[in-house]
Design a protein around this motif. Structure first.
Motif, mmCIF file in Angstrom:
data_model
loop_
_atom_site.group_PDB
_atom_site.id
_atom_site.type_symbol
_atom_site.label_atom_id
_atom_site.label_comp_id
_atom_site.label_asym_id
_atom_site.label_seq_id
_atom_site.Cartn_x
_atom_site.Cartn_y
_atom_site.Cartn_z
ATOM 1 N N ALA A 1 0.833 -1.206 0.000
ATOM 2 C CA ALA A 1 0.000 0.000 0.000
ATOM 3 C C ALA A 1 0.870 1.260 0.000
ATOM 4 O O ALA A 1 0.605 2.212 -0.747
ATOM 5 C CB ALA A 1 -0.947 0.002 1.204
ATOM 6 N N ALA A 2 1.911 1.270 0.835
ATOM 7 C CA ALA A 2 2.812 2.428 0.879
ATOM 8 C C ALA A 2 3.512 2.616 -0.463
ATOM 9 O O ALA A 2 3.665 3.752 -0.944
ATOM 10 C CB ALA A 2 3.836 2.254 2.004
ATOM 11 N N ALA A 3 3.920 1.521 -1.080
ATOM 12 C CA ALA A 3 4.589 1.610 -2.381
ATOM 13 C C ALA A 3 3.660 2.191 -3.434
ATOM 14 O O ALA A 3 4.057 3.080 -4.207
ATOM 15 C CB ALA A 3 5.065 0.218 -2.815
ATOM 16 N N GLY B 1 2.144 6.429 -7.208
ATOM 17 C CA GLY B 1 1.134 7.315 -7.788
ATOM 18 C C GLY B 1 0.156 6.569 -8.674
ATOM 19 O O GLY B 1 0.136 5.341 -8.724
ATOM 20 N N ASP B 2 -0.632 7.328 -9.403
ATOM 21 C CA ASP B 2 -1.683 6.781 -10.249
ATOM 22 C C ASP B 2 -1.075 6.044 -11.439
ATOM 23 O O ASP B 2 -0.413 6.655 -12.286
ATOM 24 C CB ASP B 2 -2.592 7.905 -10.727
ATOM 25 C CG ASP B 2 -3.834 7.412 -11.452
ATOM 26 O OD1 ASP B 2 -3.827 6.265 -11.946
ATOM 27 O OD2 ASP B 2 -4.802 8.181 -11.521
ATOM 28 N N VAL C 1 -5.059 -1.774 12.403
ATOM 29 C CA VAL C 1 -4.112 -1.146 13.338
ATOM 30 C C VAL C 1 -2.914 -0.588 12.570
ATOM 31 O O VAL C 1 -2.500 0.558 12.780
ATOM 32 C CB VAL C 1 -3.656 -2.155 14.422
ATOM 33 C CG1 VAL C 1 -2.539 -1.586 15.275
ATOM 34 C CG2 VAL C 1 -4.834 -2.575 15.288
ATOM 35 N N ALA C 2 -2.358 -1.392 11.668
ATOM 36 C CA ALA C 2 -1.185 -0.954 10.902
ATOM 37 C C ALA C 2 -1.515 0.223 9.985
ATOM 38 O O ALA C 2 -0.699 1.136 9.827
ATOM 39 C CB ALA C 2 -0.636 -2.127 10.088
ATOM 40 N N ALA C 3 -2.708 0.212 9.390
ATOM 41 C CA ALA C 3 -3.112 1.325 8.526
ATOM 42 C C ALA C 3 -3.179 2.621 9.325
ATOM 43 O O ALA C 3 -2.773 3.684 8.850
ATOM 44 C CB ALA C 3 -4.451 1.027 7.864
ATOM 45 N N LYS C 4 -3.685 2.537 10.539
ATOM 46 C CA LYS C 4 -3.779 3.713 11.411
ATOM 47 C C LYS C 4 -2.382 4.220 11.791
ATOM 48 O O LYS C 4 -2.100 5.414 11.699
ATOM 49 C CB LYS C 4 -4.595 3.354 12.662
ATOM 50 C CG LYS C 4 -4.736 4.449 13.677
ATOM 51 C CD LYS C 4 -5.734 5.451 13.233
ATOM 52 C CE LYS C 4 -6.009 6.453 14.352
ATOM 53 N NZ LYS C 4 -6.746 7.585 13.841
ATOM 54 N N ILE C 5 -1.506 3.295 12.197
ATOM 55 C CA ILE C 5 -0.193 3.678 12.709
ATOM 56 C C ILE C 5 0.772 4.073 11.594
ATOM 57 O O ILE C 5 1.397 5.135 11.642
ATOM 58 C CB ILE C 5 0.410 2.535 13.550
ATOM 59 C CG1 ILE C 5 -0.429 2.309 14.815
ATOM 60 C CG2 ILE C 5 1.867 2.820 13.911
ATOM 61 C CD1 ILE C 5 -0.063 1.066 15.592
ATOM 62 N N PHE C 6 0.915 3.212 10.588
ATOM 63 C CA PHE C 6 1.965 3.398 9.594
ATOM 64 C C PHE C 6 1.536 4.196 8.367
ATOM 65 O O PHE C 6 2.346 4.894 7.775
ATOM 66 C CB PHE C 6 2.528 2.039 9.157
ATOM 67 C CG PHE C 6 3.156 1.284 10.283
ATOM 68 C CD1 PHE C 6 4.337 1.719 10.862
ATOM 69 C CD2 PHE C 6 2.559 0.143 10.779
ATOM 70 C CE1 PHE C 6 4.913 1.023 11.908
ATOM 71 C CE2 PHE C 6 3.121 -0.557 11.822
ATOM 72 C CZ PHE C 6 4.303 -0.120 12.399
ATOM 73 N N LEU C 7 0.283 4.066 7.986
ATOM 74 C CA LEU C 7 -0.186 4.763 6.793
ATOM 75 C C LEU C 7 -1.006 6.005 7.134
ATOM 76 O O LEU C 7 -1.472 6.707 6.244
ATOM 77 C CB LEU C 7 -1.007 3.811 5.911
ATOM 78 C CG LEU C 7 -0.260 2.567 5.430
ATOM 79 C CD1 LEU C 7 -1.201 1.643 4.670
ATOM 80 C CD2 LEU C 7 0.940 2.948 4.577
ATOM 81 N N LYS C 8 -1.201 6.229 8.430
ATOM 82 C CA LYS C 8 -1.944 7.407 8.917
ATOM 83 C C LYS C 8 -3.355 7.481 8.345
ATOM 84 O O LYS C 8 -3.876 8.559 8.074
ATOM 85 C CB LYS C 8 -1.192 8.705 8.614
ATOM 86 C CG LYS C 8 0.232 8.729 9.074
ATOM 87 C CD LYS C 8 0.375 8.582 10.564
ATOM 88 C CE LYS C 8 1.825 8.728 10.984
ATOM 89 N NZ LYS C 8 2.214 7.760 11.974
#
Length: 128
Positions: free
Chosen positions: A27-29, A34-35, A98-105
């Motif tokens: 997801a971060a990558a 980008g699009d 949890v990870a989406a909240k913490i790492f991906l904000k």
């Protein structure tokens, strides 16, 4: 077959941890890349593919997803499908939130947290 208990929990834990790391990295990558439609329009399909495959985060994410898959195969060779598949999928849902909240904000709303608690309760009921 291994008796239900710590061994099952360890196998499920490995699947969940590897899948969550993989999901977050991919997801971060994709956010950093980008699009893909824009990249494809500018550089063609090959350019879009190279943009994805050239991302260390993406490749690392795929590696962790592969570890998760092989952990699942190992777990299925030692424990019951009726426990391993739903428990690992459900707990991955929780750890991804949890990870989406913490790492991906990401903004994880109250409804998703309630769903995560219900999933945890279901896994506990299923394991006993």
């Amino acid at each position: 077959m291994i008796q239900h208990g710590w061994a099952d929990a360890a196998m499920i834990g490995a699947i969940v941890v590897f899948a969550t790391i993989g999901d977050v990295l991919i997801a971060a990558a994709m956010r950093a890349i980008g699009d893909l439609d824009d990249i494809k329009a500018a550089r063609g399909l090959g350019g879009a593919i190279l943009a994805v495959l050239g991302s260390v985060r993406f490749v690392s994410g795929v590696f962790f997803m592969a570890l998760s898959f092989f952990s699942l195969l190992f777990a299925l060779s030692h424990a019951d499908l009726s426990l391993i598949a739903p428990a690992s999928a459900s707990l991955t849902f929780v750890t991804n939130a949890v990870a989406a909240k913490i790492f991906l904000k990401e903004n994880v709303d109250r409804r998703r947290w309630i769903a995560a608690v219900c999933v945890c309760a279901g896994v506990i009921l299923m394991a006993h």
